[in-house]
Design a protein around this motif. Structure first.
Motif, PDB file in Angstrom:
ATOM      1  N   VAL A  40       0.814  -1.261   0.239  1.00  0.00           N
ATOM      2  CA  VAL A  40      -0.049  -0.018   0.163  1.00  0.00           C
ATOM      3  C   VAL A  40       1.006   1.213   0.029  1.00  0.00           C
ATOM      4  CG1 VAL A  40      -1.790   1.331   1.350  1.00  0.00           C
ATOM      5  CG2 VAL A  40      -1.848  -1.217   1.060  1.00  0.00           C
ATOM      6  N   ASN A  41       1.907   1.227   0.950  1.00  0.00           N
ATOM      7  CA  ASN A  41       2.830   2.620   0.922  1.00  0.00           C
ATOM      8  C   ASN A  41       3.475   2.741  -0.389  1.00  0.00           C
ATOM      9  OD1 ASN A  41       2.105   3.177   3.648  1.00  0.00           O
ATOM     10  ND2 ASN A  41       3.524   1.813   4.377  1.00  0.00           N
ATOM     11  N   SER A  42       3.890   1.659  -1.077  1.00  0.00           N
ATOM     12  CA  SER A  42       4.373   1.825  -2.532  1.00  0.00           C
ATOM     13  C   SER A  42       3.763   2.583  -3.338  1.00  0.00           C
ATOM     14  CB  SER A  42       5.205   0.546  -3.027  1.00  0.00           C
ATOM     15  OG  SER A  42       3.872  -0.431  -3.420  1.00  0.00           O
ATOM     16  N   LEU A  43       2.256   2.229  -3.494  1.00  0.00           N
ATOM     17  CA  LEU A  43       1.386   2.701  -4.294  1.00  0.00           C
ATOM     18  C   LEU A  43       1.023   4.403  -3.768  1.00  0.00           C
ATOM     19  CD1 LEU A  43      -1.114  -0.022  -4.849  1.00  0.00           C
ATOM     20  CD2 LEU A  43       0.218   1.171  -6.601  1.00  0.00           C
ATOM     21  N   LEU A  44       0.890   4.619  -2.296  1.00  0.00           N
ATOM     22  CA  LEU A  44       0.797   5.771  -2.058  1.00  0.00           C
ATOM     23  C   LEU A  44       1.949   6.825  -2.306  1.00  0.00           C
ATOM     24  CD1 LEU A  44      -0.912   5.030   1.503  1.00  0.00           C
ATOM     25  CD2 LEU A  44      -2.312   5.893  -0.513  1.00  0.00           C
ATOM     26  N   GLU A  45       2.791   6.354  -2.371  1.00  0.00           N
ATOM     27  CA  GLU A  45       4.289   7.134  -2.746  1.00  0.00           C
ATOM     28  C   GLU A  45       4.134   7.512  -4.301  1.00  0.00           C
ATOM     29  OE1 GLU A  45       7.403   5.030  -0.744  1.00  0.00           O
ATOM     30  OE2 GLU A  45       6.628   5.472   1.121  1.00  0.00           O
TER      31      GLU A  45
END
Length: 78
Positions: A40-45
Motif C-alpha cells: 500500500v505504501n508503495s502505491l501511496l508514494e
C-alpha cells in the motif's frame, strides 16, 4: 539515479485532461501486515495519482479487512 524532491513535486502537480486510471488487483489470504503495508505504501508514494488498489480477499479472518481500514484512501477497495 533517484529524482530530486523538486522533480517529484513537479510530477505530483501535473494534471491530465483525461487521465488513465491503473487498476492494481491483488489477491490476499491472511496477508501479514508487514507485506500489506509495503504494498500500500508503495502505491501511496507514487507521483501519478490515478490508480486504484483492488484487493481480492480470501481470508477466513478480518486481518486483511482491518489492514485496509487503516488507510483512509478512496482508491483502495476490498
Amino acid at each position: 539515479v533517484l529524482p530530486t524532491e523538486s522533480v517529484l513535486e513537479l510530477q505530483k502537480q501535473k494534471r491530465w485532461e483525461t487521465p488513465v486510471v491503473f487498476s492494481v488487483v491483488v489477491p490476499a489470504y491472511e496477508t501479514k501486515e508487514e507485506f500489506f503495508s509495503v504494498l500500500v505504501n508503495s502505491l501511496l508514494e507514487q507521483t501519478y495519482p490515478y490508480w486504484e488498489l483492488v484487493i481480492a480477499d480470501a481470508s477466513s479472518t478480518d486481518i486483511v479487512k482491518n489492514q485496509c481500514e487503516k488507510y483512509a484512501d478512496e482508491r483502495i477497495f476490498l
